[in-house]
Every structure is written in structure tokens, then in C-alpha cells.
Design an enzyme around this catalytic site. Structure first.
Site, PDB file in Angstrom:
ATOM      1  N   GLY A 192       7.637   0.805  -7.384  1.00 27.81           N
ATOM      2  CA  GLY A 192       7.548   2.228  -7.059  1.00 27.81           C
ATOM      3  C   GLY A 192       7.367   3.047  -8.318  1.00 27.81           C
ATOM      4  O   GLY A 192       6.252   3.221  -8.824  1.00 27.81           O
ATOM      5  N   GLU A 200      13.467  -6.049  -0.920  1.00 26.96           N
ATOM      6  CA  GLU A 200      13.867  -4.901  -1.735  1.00 26.96           C
ATOM      7  C   GLU A 200      15.294  -4.496  -1.390  1.00 26.96           C
ATOM      8  O   GLU A 200      15.510  -3.763  -0.411  1.00 26.96           O
ATOM      9  CB  GLU A 200      12.947  -3.715  -1.457  1.00 26.96           C
ATOM     10  CG  GLU A 200      11.486  -3.987  -1.753  1.00 26.96           C
ATOM     11  CD  GLU A 200      10.716  -2.691  -1.863  1.00 26.96           C
ATOM     12  OE1 GLU A 200      10.313  -2.355  -2.972  1.00 26.96           O
ATOM     13  OE2 GLU A 200      10.542  -2.010  -0.845  1.00 26.96           O
ATOM     14  N   SER A 210      13.340  -1.317  -8.746  1.00 26.56           N
ATOM     15  CA  SER A 210      13.479  -1.076 -10.197  1.00 26.56           C
ATOM     16  C   SER A 210      12.769  -2.115 -11.062  1.00 26.56           C
ATOM     17  O   SER A 210      13.266  -2.510 -12.120  1.00 26.56           O
ATOM     18  CB  SER A 210      14.966  -0.973 -10.586  1.00 26.56           C
ATOM     19  OG  SER A 210      15.555   0.135  -9.935  1.00 26.56           O
ATOM     20  N   TRP A 225       2.888   4.097  -4.544  1.00 30.41           N
ATOM     21  CA  TRP A 225       2.907   5.426  -5.182  1.00 30.41           C
ATOM     22  C   TRP A 225       3.752   6.442  -4.408  1.00 30.41           C
ATOM     23  O   TRP A 225       3.879   7.590  -4.847  1.00 30.41           O
ATOM     24  CB  TRP A 225       1.469   5.946  -5.376  1.00 30.41           C
ATOM     25  CG  TRP A 225       0.703   5.181  -6.414  1.00 30.41           C
ATOM     26  CD1 TRP A 225       1.218   4.253  -7.278  1.00 30.41           C
ATOM     27  CD2 TRP A 225      -0.696   5.265  -6.716  1.00 30.41           C
ATOM     28  NE1 TRP A 225       0.223   3.751  -8.093  1.00 30.41           N
ATOM     29  CE2 TRP A 225      -0.964   4.360  -7.766  1.00 30.41           C
ATOM     30  CE3 TRP A 225      -1.752   6.012  -6.198  1.00 30.41           C
ATOM     31  CZ2 TRP A 225      -2.238   4.186  -8.299  1.00 30.41           C
ATOM     32  CZ3 TRP A 225      -3.027   5.844  -6.731  1.00 30.41           C
ATOM     33  CH2 TRP A 225      -3.262   4.944  -7.774  1.00 30.41           C
ATOM     34  N   HIS A 251       9.386  -0.273   5.077  1.00 27.63           N
ATOM     35  CA  HIS A 251       9.955   0.134   3.794  1.00 27.63           C
ATOM     36  C   HIS A 251      11.307   0.819   4.046  1.00 27.63           C
ATOM     37  O   HIS A 251      11.460   1.554   5.017  1.00 27.63           O
ATOM     38  CB  HIS A 251       9.006   1.074   3.046  1.00 27.63           C
ATOM     39  CG  HIS A 251       9.452   1.306   1.635  1.00 27.63           C
ATOM     40  ND1 HIS A 251      10.458   2.195   1.323  1.00 27.63           N
ATOM     41  CD2 HIS A 251       9.084   0.729   0.473  1.00 27.63           C
ATOM     42  CE1 HIS A 251      10.662   2.153   0.008  1.00 27.63           C
ATOM     43  NE2 HIS A 251       9.841   1.274  -0.525  1.00 27.63           N
TER      44      HIS A 251
HETATM   45  P1  PGA Z   1      11.192   1.434  -7.423  1.00 20.05           P
HETATM   46  O1  PGA Z   1      10.709   1.441  -5.886  1.00 20.05           O
HETATM   47  O2  PGA Z   1      10.310   0.490  -8.167  1.00 20.05           O
HETATM   48  O3  PGA Z   1      11.086   2.844  -7.862  1.00 20.05           O
HETATM   49  O4  PGA Z   1      12.628   0.937  -7.411  1.00 20.05           O
HETATM   50  C1  PGA Z   1      10.356   0.258  -5.242  1.00 20.05           C
HETATM   51  C2  PGA Z   1       9.957   0.541  -3.817  1.00 20.05           C
HETATM   52  O5  PGA Z   1      10.595   1.349  -3.154  1.00 20.05           O
HETATM   53  O6  PGA Z   1       8.979   0.005  -3.313  1.00 20.05           O
END
Ligand code: PGA
Length: 248
Positions: free
Chosen positions: A223, A164, A202, A9, A99
């Protein structure tokens, strides 16, 4: 196969909105009986964590909590830091470490992240370790070596890996699934096949089934699409359908 849905979140929701969404999710969990093969992990902002944990506890929910970060020590002269031990006591079972937004905006490097991993483990938290390359690194053909390097020092201490690609985060432009699959194979070789791997960047209700169907892929880290009830529950439902299909 167990599938992990990690809802990051970030700093999208106020404390009140985080509590409200957790309450809605608990009702959804009860009605839909999620939780058998799908592990849902919520990562609220630090200030919302205790309140969200209380909602889950009171509902005897199977949904778990992850902190979005933690510090390298449980106590001491560390202004502004968050103690892993106190996160555990507040109800977190997991913590996100590494992250890309922490690496990028907080200047966190591999050495600091390794200390965070050690402190979090000592406090009894499970580690969701995030890795990913920049667009420039990918274009230069260095994505696999960069990401392998990010994992190398901590691989024996992590419970879940999240791949990611940085340029796919928050842009609405996820990586091509076959490229994610290649990276997950590289990561599975580096970290060992028993560490579950999630894709993040995404992810939405439209593409989640595609990513969850890839080899070496055990879940997703979401996210933007995790911060509203409609899209998060649509993603969880898709994951559940896939799990049911793979049981047949
Ligand atoms: P997002 O973020 O789904 O908005 O691309 C993913 C994340 O940063 O964990």
C-alpha cells in the site's frame, strides 16, 4: 519462480498523479527490462483506472491493472456500484476482493465476497483474494483458523491469495517473517499449493527481500510504499534481483 508485486494505490493518488506515476513506471520498465519473472500489477483508484490503463496500453507495457473492488453484478439497479464486466473492458485483468479496508469500512462479509468473486470470474477478471486476522484474533490463538475460514468458500475460484494481518496494514509494523511463513504454509494447505500467495502489511524496500525469500511466498501486496516512484521501483528492483539469483 514468478514474483508478484501488487501496488495498491488505495485512495492515495489523484487521477493526475496516478497517470504521472504510471508514465514514470513505464519508462522504468523499459530501462530496467522488468517483466520477465516479476509481474507488476497496479491497483489504481476506480476513477484513475481507465486513464492508467491507457498509459500502459499505449506504451505496450507488460504491467497489469487490478481494480480495488467490484460489485456482484455487471448491470442493474445498483447505485454507486462498479461493474466487473466494465472493469474488464476498461483494462483491468485482476480485481482485489476482500481487502480488509472493504471488510472493515464497507461491512463486507464472506457471503457478499463470495458473490463478488463469482461475478468477477464470470466477467473474466482474475481474483486477488485478501485475508487476514485482527490483533485480538491473533492474541487469542485464532489467526490460523480465522484465515482458513476466510479462504474456504472461495478457494477454487481465486488466482492469487494475499495474506494481510489487519494490524500490520499501514502501521509500519509488519508481521514477523516467521509468523508470515507459518500462515502461508497454512494457506497453501487450505487453498492448494498452486495458488500463489502474497504477503501484505507494511512492506517496504527495506523488508521486501525478507518476505519474498519465505517459503510458500510468491509476492507482496504493497500500500503506502507503492504510492511513490522511489519506493515502488526500489521494491521492484529488489524482487528482480531475487528472481535472478534464484535462476542461477
Ligand atoms: P500498507 O498496505 O503497505 O500500507 O501496509 C497494504 C495493503 O493494505 O494492501
Amino acid at each position: 519462480m514468478k514474483r508478484y508485486i501488487v501496488a495498491n494505490w488505495k485512495l492515495y493518488l489523484s487521477v493526475a498523479k496516478s497517470v504521472q506515476l504510471a508514465q514514470q513506471l513505464v519508462r522504468f520498465e523499459r530501462a530496467q527490462k522488468i517483466g520477465r519473472d516479476v509481474e507488476v500489477i497496479l491497483a489504481p483508484s476506480m476513477l484513475a483506472l481507465s486513464a492508467v490503463a491507457l498509459v500502459l496500453k499505449q506504451a505496450r507495457s507488460k504491467i497489469k491493472i487490478a481494480a480495488q473492488d467490484c460489485w456482484i453484478a455487471d448491470e442493474g439497479a445498483f447505485t454507486g456500484a462498479t461493474s466487473p464486466r466494465e472493469l474488464r473492458r476498461a483494462g483491468a485483468s485482476f480485481v482485489l476482493i476482500g481487502h480488509s479496508e472493504r471488510r472493515q469500512h464497507g461491512g463486507e462479509d464472506d457471503a457478499l465476497l463470495a458473490k463478488k468473486v463469482a461475478a468477477a470470474r464470470a466477467a473474466g477478471l482474475k481474483i486477488i483474494f485478501c485475508v487476514g486476522e485482527t490483533k485480538e484474533e491473533r492474541n487469542a490463538g485464532r489467526a490460523h483458523s480465522i484465515v482458513r475460514g476466510q479462504v474456504r468458500g472461495v478457494k477454487s475460484e481465486i488466482d492469487l491469495l494475499a495474506y494481510e494481518p489487519r494490524w500490520a496494514i499501514g502501521t509500519g509494523l509488519p508481521i514477523e517473517p516467521h509468523e508470515a511463513a507459518q500462515m502461508h504454509e497454512v494457506l497453501a494447505k487450505e487453498a492448494g499449493n498452486d495458488v500463489p500467495i502474497c504477503y501484505g502489511g507494511s512492506v517496504s524496500e527495506k523488508n521486501v527481500a525478507q518476505f519474498l525469500s519465505l517459503p510458500h511466498t510468491n509476492g507482496v501486496l504493497i500500500g503506502t510504499a507503492s504510492s511513490t516512484y522511489a519506493s515502488l521501483t526500489a521494491i521492484i528492483s529488489n524482487a528482480r534481483k531475487l528472481s535472478e539469483r534464484s535462476l542461477v
